[in-house]
Design a protein around this motif. Structure first.
Motif, short mmCIF file in Angstrom:
data_model
loop_
_atom_site.label_atom_id
_atom_site.label_comp_id
_atom_site.label_asym_id
_atom_site.label_seq_id
_atom_site.Cartn_x
_atom_site.Cartn_y
_atom_site.Cartn_z
N ALA A 14 110.34 97.07 70.14
CA ALA A 14 109.19 97.93 70.46
C ALA A 14 107.96 97.04 70.62
O ALA A 14 107.88 95.95 70.06
CB ALA A 14 108.94 98.96 69.36
N ILE A 15 107.02 97.53 71.41
CA ILE A 15 105.72 96.86 71.56
C ILE A 15 104.66 97.89 71.17
O ILE A 15 104.43 98.87 71.88
CB ILE A 15 105.50 96.37 73.00
N LEU A 16 104.07 97.67 70.01
CA LEU A 16 103.09 98.62 69.47
C LEU A 16 101.72 98.31 70.04
O LEU A 16 101.24 97.16 69.97
CB LEU A 16 103.07 98.53 67.95
N GLN A 17 101.09 99.33 70.61
CA GLN A 17 99.79 99.14 71.25
C GLN A 17 98.69 99.16 70.20
O GLN A 17 97.84 100.04 70.14
CB GLN A 17 99.57 100.20 72.32
N THR A 18 98.74 98.15 69.35
CA THR A 18 97.74 97.98 68.29
C THR A 18 96.74 96.92 68.75
O THR A 18 96.79 96.43 69.88
CB THR A 18 98.42 97.56 66.98
N SER A 67 117.03 101.77 53.26
CA SER A 67 118.03 101.60 54.32
C SER A 67 118.53 100.17 54.43
O SER A 67 119.37 99.88 55.27
CB SER A 67 117.42 102.01 55.67
N ASN A 68 118.00 99.27 53.58
CA ASN A 68 118.41 97.85 53.60
C ASN A 68 118.22 97.24 54.99
O ASN A 68 119.07 96.53 55.50
CB ASN A 68 119.86 97.70 53.14
N ARG A 69 117.07 97.55 55.60
CA ARG A 69 116.76 97.03 56.93
C ARG A 69 115.54 96.14 56.88
O ARG A 69 114.68 96.26 56.01
CB ARG A 69 116.51 98.18 57.91
N GLN A 70 115.47 95.23 57.84
CA GLN A 70 114.32 94.34 57.99
C GLN A 70 113.91 94.33 59.45
O GLN A 70 114.76 94.32 60.34
CB GLN A 70 114.67 92.93 57.53
N THR A 71 112.63 94.39 59.69
CA THR A 71 112.13 94.23 61.05
C THR A 71 111.17 93.04 61.09
O THR A 71 110.52 92.73 60.10
CB THR A 71 111.39 95.49 61.54
N GLN A 72 111.13 92.37 62.22
CA GLN A 72 110.27 91.20 62.41
C GLN A 72 109.16 91.55 63.39
O GLN A 72 109.41 92.26 64.37
CB GLN A 72 111.08 90.03 62.96
N THR A 73 107.97 91.05 63.13
CA THR A 73 106.83 91.36 64.01
C THR A 73 106.12 90.08 64.40
O THR A 73 105.83 89.22 63.55
CB THR A 73 105.84 92.30 63.31
#
Length: 577
Positions: A505-509, A549-555
């Protein structure tokens, strides 16, 4: 999980001690804290705590922590606000206190929540868009007794009581001290006599009324005389009672003697065994923590002297580890040295050497990344902060601000396989705006250093394939070259690590946040996120963990923001489409 994070500040926490639970140090349990608040139905107060990104761990806690918040706006210390703004924030803090206080009980969850409310000082209260945010939470100055330390909320006139419950508000205090005399003062005597009405208004009780009745003369006395005598007796009674009250208030009061504590329950054999096991574990923990404070050379000497010796018996019959040698840091570092980590020597003439001409087209993508990506070790009080960076021109490296925020004198070690040895880097630019977590180092290169700047590209789309390059600590700490570098071998270069994935995803922040699946971890901060052409489309900055949920996201922060920052600072770079 979806809200982007905005940088508040980087804290040097090497002088603070982290409070702990069975799950470890408090700042490392942010996800568990948010889950606990959600279970209590208090998730709206989750933004009260800033989210930490910890630096390299040291025995007493963390070398540094960078704090982030999903709230939009600039973080300002509460102490810098004017009186009206500060009072609005304190009102919000009181609401939070009233909501959280019923849950600060003696249960494991209550103790966990209470520990999370400790901050070392009121300066740890920031304000973002009118909302209070705590940084440095779960940390206390060394030697502070947790049992007596207050839970700080940034109040100037009052703080939470030692039991964690909020003090009475001014309205509650007024209601508590109100007196029910108004009804008596408003009533009059049945026969309209003014003296009797005045006596009633003073609130005389049953004993006073009985005394007045006994003072009535015989039936032969005239009516007016009886009431005059009664009034005189009442006045005398009141004066005597007033005098008695004054004497009692002046007399010293004997202190109350607390009841004796109940006798301790006899210790069962099971409790004694658990206590002995706990004492043994605490001794072993102290032993290993002592070893962590030693330099590699001191560790080798210690194990050479004690490796073939059996553990000695402790006074209580338990086995004891051999005592590690004493280790103290120098009071003032030498010009070319810093506590725990030496800087490499400067190249001849202390000048930046020209980069040899290299044709990127003649190199594979891994070869380009090896020449463009660098390991950064920033000496900080008590240790070093590890991160990654990448060349943006011939002698400038881009990294995250939180990697070098606490670097002593703004200096750092920079190295990769294209250099003939580790080099010194000096911080020359940092970003100021919230969320723009950027810093630039100028590296003193030597002749023969064949580094390769990476071009920047702002074009990126969802599902695009990307790769992350860097020096995660989990892998570097297994690399013999990394260990030799820490020992002062500046020709040793750890292996750069590669992971790949896609853009989720590309967050428009502001700035844009690129969420991707190329796995990164501590030490990857500041490393490049590149596309298939070897162009840097972003800089890996933080990760988000979801315990449930034992999940990791990278940003990663997008390259469009990087280029805007570099233009503002007047630093050259190459842009490609």
């Amino acid at each position: 999980m979806g809200n982007p994070l905005h940088f508040i500040q980087a804290s040097d926490t090497s002088g603070l001690t982290a409070l702990c639970t069975d799950q470890g140090a408090l700042p490392g349990q942010y996800a568990a804290l948010q889950a606990h608040l959600k279970a209590l139905g208090l998730e709206r107060w989750g933004t009260l705590w800033a989210e930490p990104v910890t630096g390299q761990s040291i025995p007493t806690g963390y070398a540094s922590i960078s704090w982030y918040t999903p709230l939009e706006g600039v973080g300002t210390p509460l102490s810098r606000l004017d009186a009206d703004e500060a009072e609005q924030v304190r009102t919000e803090l009181r609401r939070a206190r009233e909501a959280l206080a019923p849950h600060l009980d003696d249960s494991p969850g209550g103790a966990f929540l209470r520990k999370a409310l400790f901050i070392p000082s009121a300066d740890a209260v920031f304000v973002v868009n009118g909302r209070p945010v705590l940084v440095n939470w779960g940390l206390l100055p060394p030697g502070t007794d947790e049992a007596t330390a207050p839970v700080l909320w940034g109040e100037t006139s009052a703080s939470a009581a030692p039991d964690g419950k909020p003090p009475l508000s001014s309205a509650g205090t007024a209601a508590f001290t109100a007196s029910p005399l108004s009804d008596a003062a408003g009533s009059g005597s049945k026969d309209g006599n003014a003296d009797q009405a005045a006596a009633s208004a003073t609130g005389i009780g049953a004993a006073g009324a009985a005394t007045a009745a006994t003072a009535v003369p015989t039936a032969g006395v005239a009516r007016h005389g009886r009431w005059g005598l009664l009034a005189a007796l009442l006045i005398g009674f009141m004066l005597g009672a007033l005098l008695l009250l004054l004497l009692r208030s002046c007399a010293p009061q004997a202190p109350e003697t607390p009841p004796p504590p109940p006798p301790p329950a006899p210790e069962s054999p099971q409790d004694a065994a658990r206590k002995a096991e706990r004492d043994t574990l605490l001794r072993e923990k102290a032993f290993w923590q002592g070893l962590l404070e030693l330099t590699p050379c001191e560790l080798r000497a210690f194990f050479a002297a004690n490796g073939d010796k059996a553990p000695t018996a402790a006074p209580d019959g338990q086995e004891a580890m051999p005592a590690p040698p004493e280790h103290t840091l120098p009071q003032s570092p030498a010009p070319d040295g810093l506590p725990g980590l030496r800087l490499p020597p400067l190249p001849d003439a202390n000048a930046t050497a020209p980069t040899p001409s290299i044709d990127p087209a003649a190199l594979t993508l891994p070869q380009r990344m090896e020449r463009g990506t660098v390991l950064i070790l920033a000496p900080v009080p008590g240790g070093a902060q590890q991160g990654t960076g990448f060349f943006i021109n011939a002698d400038h490296v881009l990294t995250n601000r939180h990697v070098v925020a606490n670097a002593i004198d703004g200096m750092a070690i920079v190295t990769n396989t294209a250099m003939s040895g580790a080099r010194r880097g000096k911080v020359v630019a940092v970003s100021d705006a919230p969320g723009y977590d950027f810093a630039v180092l100028r590296v003193a290169l030597a002749a023969g250093d064949g580094v390769l700047p990476l071009p920047l590209c702002a074009a990126i789309g969802r599902t695009d394939k990307v790769s992350a390059w860097g020096f995660p600590a989990l892998i570097s700490e297994q690399d013999p070259a990394y260990l030799r570098l820490l020992q002062g071998d500046f020709t040793a270069v750890p292996e750069v690590t590669y992971t790949d994935g896609v853009v989720n995803a590309i967050l428009q922040t502001e700035p844009r946040n690129i969420v991707h699946s190329a796995v990164v971890s501590q030490g990857n901060s500041g490393g490049p996120l590149v596309n298939g052409k070897g162009q840097a489309v972003g800089i890996n900055t933080f990760i988000r963990l979801d315990v449930e949920s034992n999940r990791q996201t990278q940003t990663a922060l997008g390259s469009d923001a990087i280029m805007a920052f570099l233009r503002e600072k007047g630093i050259a770079f190459t842009e490609e489409q």
